[in-house]
Design a protein around this motif. Structure first.
Motif, short mmCIF file in Angstrom:
data_model
loop_
_atom_site.label_atom_id
_atom_site.label_comp_id
_atom_site.label_asym_id
_atom_site.label_seq_id
_atom_site.Cartn_x
_atom_site.Cartn_y
_atom_site.Cartn_z
N TRP A 23 0.79 -1.22 0.00
CA TRP A 23 0.00 0.00 0.00
C TRP A 23 0.83 1.27 0.00
CZ3 TRP A 23 1.24 2.60 4.35
CH2 TRP A 23 1.42 1.89 5.55
N LEU A 24 2.12 1.15 -0.22
CA LEU A 24 2.95 2.35 -0.24
C LEU A 24 2.65 3.19 -1.46
CD1 LEU A 24 6.37 0.82 0.79
CD2 LEU A 24 4.63 1.80 2.24
N GLY A 25 2.83 4.50 -1.35
CA GLY A 25 2.63 5.39 -2.48
C GLY A 25 3.21 6.74 -2.20
N PRO A 26 3.11 7.69 -3.14
CA PRO A 26 3.59 9.05 -2.88
C PRO A 26 2.93 9.61 -1.63
CG PRO A 26 3.02 8.78 -5.18
CD PRO A 26 2.52 7.57 -4.46
N LYS A 27 3.71 10.24 -0.78
CA LYS A 27 3.19 10.71 0.50
C LYS A 27 3.26 12.22 0.58
CE LYS A 27 6.33 8.06 1.88
NZ LYS A 27 6.41 7.35 0.62
N ALA A 105 5.62 5.09 -4.80
CA ALA A 105 6.51 5.20 -3.64
C ALA A 105 7.96 5.14 -4.05
CB ALA A 105 6.19 4.08 -2.65
N GLU A 106 8.27 4.18 -4.94
CA GLU A 106 9.66 4.04 -5.39
C GLU A 106 10.09 5.27 -6.20
OE1 GLU A 106 11.54 1.77 -4.30
OE2 GLU A 106 9.97 0.58 -3.34
N LEU A 107 9.22 5.74 -7.10
CA LEU A 107 9.55 6.91 -7.91
C LEU A 107 9.75 8.13 -7.03
CD1 LEU A 107 9.90 8.23 -10.68
CD2 LEU A 107 7.42 8.58 -10.75
N SER A 111 13.18 10.19 -6.83
CA SER A 111 13.12 11.60 -7.20
C SER A 111 13.68 12.48 -6.08
CB SER A 111 11.67 12.00 -7.51
OG SER A 111 11.56 13.39 -7.71
N ASP A 112 13.32 12.18 -4.84
CA ASP A 112 13.83 12.97 -3.71
C ASP A 112 15.34 12.85 -3.59
OD1 ASP A 112 11.28 13.73 -3.19
OD2 ASP A 112 11.05 12.61 -1.32
N SER A 113 15.86 11.63 -3.79
CA SER A 113 17.30 11.44 -3.66
C SER A 113 18.06 12.26 -4.72
CB SER A 113 17.64 9.96 -3.81
OG SER A 113 19.03 9.75 -3.67
N ALA A 114 17.53 12.28 -5.94
CA ALA A 114 18.21 13.02 -7.01
C ALA A 114 18.00 14.53 -6.87
CB ALA A 114 17.71 12.54 -8.37
N SER A 115 16.75 14.94 -6.59
CA SER A 115 16.42 16.37 -6.58
C SER A 115 16.94 17.09 -5.34
CB SER A 115 14.90 16.55 -6.67
OG SER A 115 14.39 16.02 -7.87
N PHE A 116 16.90 16.43 -4.18
CA PHE A 116 17.24 17.09 -2.93
C PHE A 116 18.52 16.55 -2.30
CE2 PHE A 116 12.48 16.95 -3.15
CZ PHE A 116 12.35 18.24 -3.63
N GLY A 117 19.16 15.58 -2.96
CA GLY A 117 20.43 15.07 -2.48
C GLY A 117 21.56 15.35 -3.46
N ILE A 118 21.46 14.76 -4.65
CA ILE A 118 22.53 14.89 -5.64
C ILE A 118 22.57 16.31 -6.21
CG2 ILE A 118 23.35 14.07 -7.87
CD1 ILE A 118 22.08 11.37 -7.18
#
Length: 320
Positions: A23-27, A105-107, A111-118
């Motif tokens: 049931w995971l998804g964008p939060k 959820a995976e996307l 996305s967060d790792s690339a946009s707000f990390g890298i």
């Protein structure tokens, strides 16, 4: 199968599902609990919009790198801010449309790792840390790695029932979008004042390392749920939100600095509030304070609650 039920679905529109990976998804935020899933049936049509917004946030975050390569620092910051706004929207739209999915959820995490990390790590390296290439690159790597570790920790803990910070209405560590906003604080100050000191690698490097530590720390940080205004302050909250937008349009960089300072104060408030909650829980457990019916019930005899009932029970307990 119930009469009239669509056999292409494995869920009921108005029912919750058992907590689990399906049931995971964008939060909307990290304390949000999802209520339904297609459990491997693929994306529904309604799930296209929130996942498209997530992809747009990813593109916006990565585009900030392009602006940084060209030395267009204000545009780079605006691209990062747009990525944060889109990231805040996708989860809410997914919940509104009842379109949460494992794919989303995976996307969202990638996305967060690339946009707000890298992306912030590269932008800050090109902006200031390139003048101290070795130490600057290590600082940029530390920030990117800690952002990825934070997201991995969140994904690993999402199915755990025992999450003290979430149970009290707080987050654990600074969220990735706010971490990126924090990391850009020297850029805001440099754009507002044009003072060269804010571009010094010896200032920027330790700063982003500090932000990296805050992201992976176990301290309690504010969530949207903990910041929900009471009835007496809702009108004031609307007024402040309007003034905030006006400030962003007129004095963009100083307003962003103010937002960062306020968020720092909210972190201190959250740590203090969570410490108070822990003391109350410890007192209730030892019999030194009031204990409600739920805490008096042995854990083995307690009936598991549905996902939405847990949220309601926690909110009611905090309001008392």
């Amino acid at each position: 199968m119930k009469p009239g039920q669509d056999d292409t679905k494995d869920f009921d529109e108005d029912e919750t599902v058992t907590a689990g990976p399906a049931w995971l998804g964008p939060k909307a935020s990290e304390h949000e609990r999802v209520t339904r899933s297609r459990a491997g049936k693929g994306l529904s049509l309604r799930a296209v919009l929130p996942n498209a917004i997530t992809a747009a946030a990813l593109c916006s975050g990565l585009t900030s790198i392009l602006f940084a390569i060209g030395g267009q620092w204000p545009q780079s910051v605006f691209a990062m801010i747009l990525a944060g706004v889109l990231d805040a929207m996708d989860g809410r739209i997914a919940r509104l449309l009842k379109a949460q999915s494992r794919f989303g959820a995976e996307l969202d995490s990638l996305s967060d790792s690339a946009s707000f990390g890298i992306a912030p790590a590269l932008v800050l390296y090109l902006w200031a840390l390139v003048d101290a290439p070795r130490l600057g690159w290590l600082a940029a790597l530390a920030y990117a790695i800690c952002c990825a570790l934070r997201l991995a920790r969140f994904n690993a803990q999402i199915d755990m029932e025992e999450q003290p910070h979430k149970s009290a209405g707080y987050l654990t560590g600074v969220p990735a979008p706010m971490g990126a906003g924090f990391a850009f604080m020297p850029v805001y100050l440099w754009l507002a004042t044009d003072a060269p000191i804010f571009r010094e690698p010896l200032l920027v490097g330790p700063w982003i390392i500090l932000v990296a530590v805050l992201m992976v720390s176990n301290m309690a940080t504010p969530s949207w749920k903990s910041l929900t205004p009471s009835g007496d302050f809702k009108l004031a909250f609307i007024a402040v939100a309007g003034l905030l937008v006006g400030g962003l349009l007129i004095e963009t960089w100083w307003t962003l600095v103010l937002i960062g300072v306020v968020y720092m104060a909210l972190i201190v408030w959250s740590v203090s509030g969570y410490a108070k909650v822990k003391r109350e829980m410890r007192a209730a457990a030892t019999g030194d304070g009031p204990a409600d019916e739920a805490s008096a019930t042995p854990p083995g005899a307690r009936k598991p609650l549905a996902v939405d009932e847990v949220d309601a029970a926690l909110s009611e307990k905090r309001d008392r």
